[in-house]
Design an enzyme around this catalytic site. Sequence first.
Site, PDB file in Angstrom:
ATOM      1  N   ASP A  78     -12.924 -27.240  37.152  1.00 32.12           N
ATOM      2  CA  ASP A  78     -13.111 -26.048  36.324  1.00 32.12           C
ATOM      3  C   ASP A  78     -12.412 -24.828  36.911  1.00 32.12           C
ATOM      4  O   ASP A  78     -11.923 -23.971  36.177  1.00 32.12           O
ATOM      5  CB  ASP A  78     -14.601 -25.763  36.152  1.00 32.12           C
ATOM      6  CG  ASP A  78     -15.224 -26.625  35.068  1.00 32.12           C
ATOM      7  OD1 ASP A  78     -14.688 -27.713  34.807  1.00 32.12           O
ATOM      8  OD2 ASP A  78     -16.241 -26.215  34.479  1.00 32.12           O
ATOM      9  N   CYS A 119     -18.221 -33.031  40.427  1.00 33.60           N
ATOM     10  CA  CYS A 119     -18.070 -31.714  39.814  1.00 33.60           C
ATOM     11  C   CYS A 119     -18.657 -31.602  38.414  1.00 33.60           C
ATOM     12  O   CYS A 119     -19.258 -32.529  37.894  1.00 33.60           O
ATOM     13  CB  CYS A 119     -16.608 -31.299  39.872  1.00 33.60           C
ATOM     14  SG  CYS A 119     -16.104 -30.972  41.588  1.00 33.60           S
ATOM     15  N   ASP A 120     -18.391 -30.463  37.802  1.00 31.83           N
ATOM     16  CA  ASP A 120     -19.226 -29.888  36.760  1.00 31.83           C
ATOM     17  C   ASP A 120     -19.641 -30.825  35.628  1.00 31.83           C
ATOM     18  O   ASP A 120     -20.819 -31.022  35.363  1.00 31.83           O
ATOM     19  CB  ASP A 120     -18.514 -28.681  36.151  1.00 31.83           C
ATOM     20  CG  ASP A 120     -18.321 -27.570  37.159  1.00 31.83           C
ATOM     21  OD1 ASP A 120     -18.120 -27.878  38.339  1.00 31.83           O
ATOM     22  OD2 ASP A 120     -18.350 -26.401  36.770  1.00 31.83           O
ATOM     23  N   CYS A 191     -17.715 -26.775  45.019  1.00 32.58           N
ATOM     24  CA  CYS A 191     -17.686 -25.402  45.545  1.00 32.58           C
ATOM     25  C   CYS A 191     -19.066 -24.943  46.010  1.00 32.58           C
ATOM     26  O   CYS A 191     -20.079 -25.227  45.380  1.00 32.58           O
ATOM     27  CB  CYS A 191     -17.107 -24.468  44.508  1.00 32.58           C
ATOM     28  SG  CYS A 191     -15.385 -24.854  44.091  1.00 32.58           S
ATOM     29  N   GLU A 442     -15.377 -21.507  29.771  1.00 34.83           N
ATOM     30  CA  GLU A 442     -16.139 -20.702  30.726  1.00 34.83           C
ATOM     31  C   GLU A 442     -15.477 -19.337  30.900  1.00 34.83           C
ATOM     32  O   GLU A 442     -14.260 -19.220  30.827  1.00 34.83           O
ATOM     33  CB  GLU A 442     -16.207 -21.395  32.087  1.00 34.83           C
ATOM     34  CG  GLU A 442     -17.172 -22.543  32.128  1.00 34.83           C
ATOM     35  CD  GLU A 442     -17.368 -23.097  33.528  1.00 34.83           C
ATOM     36  OE1 GLU A 442     -18.334 -23.851  33.702  1.00 34.83           O
ATOM     37  OE2 GLU A 442     -16.561 -22.798  34.426  1.00 34.83           O
ATOM     38  N   SER A 468     -19.304 -19.819  33.962  1.00 36.40           N
ATOM     39  CA  SER A 468     -19.308 -20.632  35.175  1.00 36.40           C
ATOM     40  C   SER A 468     -20.594 -20.372  35.944  1.00 36.40           C
ATOM     41  O   SER A 468     -21.180 -19.282  35.864  1.00 36.40           O
ATOM     42  CB  SER A 468     -18.104 -20.252  36.040  1.00 36.40           C
ATOM     43  OG  SER A 468     -18.253 -20.738  37.350  1.00 36.40           O
TER      44      SER A 468
END
Length: 558
Positions: A78, A119-120, A191, A442, A468
């Site tokens: 992202d 991840c997302d 992250c 986002e 985000s």
Amino acid sequence: MRSDAMKKGLQKAPHRSLFKALGLTDQELGRPMIGVVNSFNEIVPGHMHLREISEAVKAGVRINGGTPIEYPSIAVCDGIAMNHDGMKYSLASREIIADSVEVMSMAHPFDGLVLITACDKVVPGMLMAAARLDIPTIIISGGPMLAGSFKGRDVSVSNIFEAIGAVKSGRMSESDMSELEEVVCPGCGSCAGMFTANSMGCLTEALGMALPGNGTLPAVSAARRRLAKLTGMRIMDLVKENLCPSDIMTKKAFINGLALDMALGCSTNTVLHLPAIAYEAGVKINLDQINEISSKTPNLCKLSPNGTHHVQDLDEAGGVSAVLRQLVEHGLADGSALTVTGKTLWKNIENAAISRNEVIRNVDDPYSSTGGIAILYGNIAPGGAVVKKAGVAPEMLKHRGTARIFNSEEDAVAAMMSNQIRKGDVIVIRYEGPKGSPGMREMLTPTATLAGLGLDKEVALITDGRFSGASRGASIGHVTPEAALGGPLAALKEGDIISIDIPACSLNADLSQEELTNRLAKWEMPEPKVKKGYLARYAELVTSAGTGAVLKKKTDSF
């Protein structure tokens, strides 16, 4: 065994010959076969080390008498996709991930699955597939990135996004930004803050679909590799016990997930993902339930971007288990829910303890008596809108200001960077919803730019897009119905007065219903922004943010 359908009996001689072309022996074919779905790639930092995780998982499977077979899934970064057309594909990738796991796991009927994610959109996509397939399944994430270090303080990716506005406003030098760029993301992992990837990683523990520690053990740690090995071993027991996602992802599990969400102050993206996973599991989650849980669940953690701590600090402080124990002991989560350990949630967490009270507060001394997320309603958002109130400055919990109308993220950012936004404004970014964008982009660049300009405590932002997990400030997203469907957001004009009252869960324009109706009667649906390819098909099928932006089936009533 389920895998017998592709390997046992006279008629399966051709199938066995193909397995033998892979180098498998008769002994390996005689064991339970475990699909190991690996979202490794070389562009997403959270996924670049997943080959190591996969090797540990496969070792665990073999230790406990199984035959692991690895195959891939896609993953979008992202951060790299942010603020250009690539972000249109981020949320939309969730459905492809779920579908691809389904395709591979049905075409090749494995006895169990280990889903390796990070991840997302990969975590929810894989959980959606697990619920849909309902065969023994367990999740293992790649783990969080360590925080970077910049001038004696811990930093993460949100800081470099905010640095852009800081340089523009003269609050940071370009040389400092260059130095920050070098250190802010020090290595592999999702992250380092409580952004969407780590939010969802933590929620896998509350949902019961991962072993304790999955949400917080750092990506670089040996403990993460041991957890992966234990996950591979545990899937074999799940197969023997025939313990399936439908036994685990029950109503109790989703209530526990929402309670943890509120306590941690997770990303607003969880409000899209938990209903979507629940939809696949046949469990109903609506926005009113989210407000109900938020109203009674205290916010116990202030992790980046809402505070100075990062996920590694949460791990050191006792992890998700310590937070869940607080919730269960105070009747805010259900400890009787079953988990992939084969034990109840309470049995998993009963010995957990908080070791750093500055990271995890007690229920009787929370940051806030209510949860980190709120659903707002009003004439702008009759179907609801979402705000991470844990990331809102106290002075912005109530705000009244002049609407600044933009029909795209790019137009809004250009106005910010050219100093057209003033203190007290309410930025409205519309036509960025699931259908309108398409893909519901986002808005980290706008929120980070506001923060960098020093306006995050004086300017609000409203959108039918999303934010985000790295966003902070009075950022209100998921406005439903979206503008592209003729929602009230489409009727707003430059200069309208907008009133925000987050404690009262209200979001209104100072307009009569008659005025809104008259304006919408003159509104014309805009031309689709994308007319071919996957996004065009996605736009045709996607539902509203209020239902998790799932793809509509013919039998659905919404």
